[in-house]
Design an enzyme around this catalytic site. Structure first.
Site, PDB file in Angstrom:
ATOM      1  N   HIS A   1     -10.805  -2.370   3.604  1.00 27.39           N
ATOM      2  CA  HIS A   1     -10.580  -1.951   4.987  1.00 27.39           C
ATOM      3  C   HIS A   1     -11.332  -0.680   5.364  1.00 27.39           C
ATOM      4  O   HIS A   1     -11.396  -0.327   6.551  1.00 27.39           O
ATOM      5  CB  HIS A   1      -9.078  -1.730   5.218  1.00 27.39           C
ATOM      6  CG  HIS A   1      -8.523  -0.609   4.401  1.00 27.39           C
ATOM      7  ND1 HIS A   1      -8.379  -0.691   3.037  1.00 27.39           N
ATOM      8  CD2 HIS A   1      -8.099   0.630   4.744  1.00 27.39           C
ATOM      9  CE1 HIS A   1      -7.883   0.446   2.579  1.00 27.39           C
ATOM     10  NE2 HIS A   1      -7.705   1.267   3.591  1.00 27.39           N
ATOM     11  N   ASP A   2     -11.883   0.022   4.386  1.00 26.91           N
ATOM     12  CA  ASP A   2     -12.611   1.270   4.645  1.00 26.91           C
ATOM     13  C   ASP A   2     -14.117   1.116   4.522  1.00 26.91           C
ATOM     14  O   ASP A   2     -14.850   2.094   4.706  1.00 26.91           O
ATOM     15  CB  ASP A   2     -12.168   2.355   3.653  1.00 26.91           C
ATOM     16  CG  ASP A   2     -10.833   2.973   3.996  1.00 26.91           C
ATOM     17  OD1 ASP A   2     -10.451   2.939   5.184  1.00 26.91           O
ATOM     18  OD2 ASP A   2     -10.161   3.477   3.083  1.00 26.91           O
TER      19      ASP A   2
ATOM     20  N   GLU B   1      -6.558   4.062  -5.847  1.00 29.22           N
ATOM     21  CA  GLU B   1      -7.844   4.378  -5.237  1.00 29.22           C
ATOM     22  C   GLU B   1      -8.282   5.739  -5.757  1.00 29.22           C
ATOM     23  O   GLU B   1      -7.565   6.722  -5.592  1.00 29.22           O
ATOM     24  CB  GLU B   1      -7.717   4.407  -3.714  1.00 29.22           C
ATOM     25  CG  GLU B   1      -9.028   4.759  -3.013  1.00 29.22           C
ATOM     26  CD  GLU B   1      -8.834   5.079  -1.542  1.00 29.22           C
ATOM     27  OE1 GLU B   1      -9.715   4.729  -0.734  1.00 29.22           O
ATOM     28  OE2 GLU B   1      -7.796   5.699  -1.185  1.00 29.22           O
TER      29      GLU B   1
ATOM     30  N   ASP C   1      -3.050   4.827  -2.442  1.00 29.16           N
ATOM     31  CA  ASP C   1      -4.090   5.473  -1.662  1.00 29.16           C
ATOM     32  C   ASP C   1      -4.446   6.841  -2.253  1.00 29.16           C
ATOM     33  O   ASP C   1      -3.557   7.606  -2.647  1.00 29.16           O
ATOM     34  CB  ASP C   1      -3.584   5.630  -0.225  1.00 29.16           C
ATOM     35  CG  ASP C   1      -4.651   6.065   0.740  1.00 29.16           C
ATOM     36  OD1 ASP C   1      -5.633   5.324   0.901  1.00 29.16           O
ATOM     37  OD2 ASP C   1      -4.494   7.139   1.359  1.00 29.16           O
TER      38      ASP C   1
ATOM     39  N   ASP D   1       0.862  -1.182   0.000  1.00 25.71           N
ATOM     40  CA  ASP D   1       0.000   0.000   0.000  1.00 25.71           C
ATOM     41  C   ASP D   1       0.900   1.235   0.000  1.00 25.71           C
ATOM     42  O   ASP D   1       1.791   1.366   0.841  1.00 25.71           O
ATOM     43  CB  ASP D   1      -0.880   0.003   1.239  1.00 25.71           C
ATOM     44  CG  ASP D   1      -2.224   0.649   0.996  1.00 25.71           C
ATOM     45  OD1 ASP D   1      -2.278   1.627   0.231  1.00 25.71           O
ATOM     46  OD2 ASP D   1      -3.228   0.182   1.570  1.00 25.71           O
TER      47      ASP D   1
END
Length: 531
Positions: free
Chosen positions: A306-307, A232, A190, A88
């Site tokens: 995860h969000d 993302e 991200d 990540d």
């Protein structure tokens, strides 16, 4: 792709926090599932203001997770099992404890001052009214040493980087090449749509030089390598996804786009403003991605991460016999589409959301901020908690449920976040011993995707069916496969092509071997080869 949230996956030393040796100890399980790559949420050095998405040293491992030697061993051990590691990468911002920012605050002439976004006061105040997404209030923080403001679009401990600085960009590419040299297989990036921001124009996503930066990044790092990149991009739709992922543009492999996840939310509203899922809206978004990227670019396929809330709690039924039926239905629906499927840890056994009763039980910094805002707006504590529970990121972050022993086999110590109470029945050990399990369905689907060209490159065609049903075909040459899924808890009649069908995967024991007029049972889903 299988996403691991390291903090919650497997603890090896009893401190209640998942770690790299813990992940290594579970690689055989992941090999058994059949996945080809592991996306790790950040394991870099971090003060954990946002659980690792506030990085203080990109080239060091957070001691909570282990050492650089552990990381190197994970890369090697995974590769021996034909699994690649995807890191990540958070390059929109760093922690305020990163050496770059510590140095930048020493003075306006510091060597890394222009790595960040600074502004003089305007009429004695912040430069404009941009707000922080995590903590509320101004996105500008005053620096008393220089009497300037620095930008933080998330928390004040996550300071936005200035991508207009060539020195900053080169420092980032050098860091990326450090990891590439260690043998990783990719980066998940991200909020990558924010790196081209123009904050003084209040343009926070899709800035004018965003794609220039991504092309430059590509050429400076992974160009011409066997390497996967996924960005993302909450702001992106299908047309923008094509911009990011078109091979001729030399940017990214694919992006996460989130249009289908508005199917139970008020468009333009807040996270807690929800309504029952609109399956027509859901499939319209999924189909638009399939059509726009039909011949160029590439799709990412996912229900959760995860969000986000757990898929079976959001789109299916989290309790009773329909939990497994709906979990399998979601798996079959997703894995039949064209693109790269992403599985979030625990999804392969139908893990569910974990509502709590008090805000003191919540770790998620964003959820705590939302709760405070709701209370100020007049919601009771009970009402505010109901809303927070719908989208708290803690739902996805409760520890992985390995077995029915203490703490679900995650840790011998006190877990950093409470284990979901349903772990005694929903766990890996149980699913591995259960015939026709959710795990087995994922396993079958992964094997089909690895071996069947029609699922890899076949043309997509939507079928006309009732609102609560998703049905489509994939065709390559003379081969046509059909996927059909009932997203409802009630039976529904559908008319499918009048063809003989060979079952490939399904979530009921029996299935129609002759299609045509068919009644789908609650959450029924199947993938068949048309004869």
């Amino acid at each position: 792709m299988y996403q691991i949230y390291p903090r919650s996956f497997q603890d090896s030393n009893g401190d209640g926090i998942g770690d790299l040796p813990g992940i290594i100890s579970r690689l055989d399980y992941l090999k058994q599932l059949g996945v080809g790559a592991l996306w790790l949420s950040p394991v870099y050095q971090s003060p954990n203001a946002d659980n690792g998405y506030d990085i203080s040293d990109y080239q060091a491992i957070n001691p909570e997770y282990g050492t650089m030697a552990d990381m190197e061993r994970l890369i090697q051990e995974a590769r021996q099992r034909d699994i690649r590691i995807v890191m990540d990468l958070v390059v929109n911002h760093t922690s305020d404890e990163h050496a770059w920012f510590v140095n930048a605050r020493t003075g306006m002439d510091s060597s890394t001052r222009d790595y960040y976004v600074w502004s003089d006061p305007v009429d004695g105040h912040e430069p404009n009214d941009l707000t922080s997404g995590f903590i509320g209030g101004s996105a500008w923080e005053h620096d008393s040493t220089s009497d300037q403001y620095f930008l933080h679009l998330f928390s004040a401990k996550q300071v936005d980087l200035n991508w207009q600085s060539p020195k900053l960009r080169q420092a980032i590419y050098d860091m990326m090449n450090f990891w590439i040299a260690k043998g990783i297989g990719g980066f998940r990036m991200d909020v990558i749509d924010m790196i081209g921001k123009e904050p003084f124009e209040k343009q926070l996503v899709n800035g004018p030089h965003l794609h220039d930066y991504l092309h430059e990044m590509n050429r400076a790092t992974w160009a011409d390598r066997d390497f996967l990149t996924v960005g993302e991009a909450w702001s992106a739709g299908p047309k923008e996804a094509l911009q990011y992922s078109c091979p001729a543009r030399q940017e990214l492999s694919m992006i996460f786009q989130f249009g289908h996840l508005w199917a139970d939310r008020k468009v333009g509203g807040e996270k807690w403003e929800t309504h029952p899922i609109s399956v027509p809206q859901l499939k319209a978004a999924l189909y638009a991605c399939q059509r726009e990227l039909a011949t160029d670019g590439w799709n990412s396929l996912f229900w959760n991460n995860h969000d986000l809330p757990r898929a079976v709690s959001r789109f299916g039924t989290p309790t009773g016999p329909n939990r497994e039926l709906s979990a399998k239905m979601l798996a079959i629906t997703l894995h039949g589409l064209k693109g790269t499927p992403y599985i979030y840890q625990g999804e392969e056994m139908g893990m569910t959301d974990c509502p709590v009763t008090m805000i003191e039980q919540v770790d998620d910094v964003e959820a705590r901020t939302i709760y405070r805002q709701l209370r100020v707006q007049g919601d009771s504590a009970t009402t505010a908690m109901e809303k927070v529970n719908r989208f708290s990121r803690d739902n996805a972050r409760t520890p992985m449920q390995w077995d029915a022993s203490l703490n679900a086999g995650f840790s011998t110590g006190q877990p950093w976040l409470a284990v979901n109470p349903n772990y005694q029945t929903i766990n890996v050990q149980a699913t591995l011993t259960e015939p026709d399990s959710v795990f087995e369905t994922y396993q079958q689907l992964i094997q089909l995707r690895k071996t069947q060209p029609v699922l890899q490159t076949g043309a997509f065609q939507a079928l006309a069916v009732p609102d609560d049903v998703i049905a489509y075909t994939r065709t390559l040459g003379e081969v046509t496969w059909l996927v059909c899924s009932n997203f409802g808890a009630e039976p529904v009649d559908v008319t499918l092509p009048q063809r003989v069908a060979k079952r490939l995967v399904g979530n009921y024991d029996d299935y129609p071997d002759q299609l045509g007029d068919v009644q789908l049972r609650p959450y029924e889903a199947f993938m068949v080869a048309l004869q």
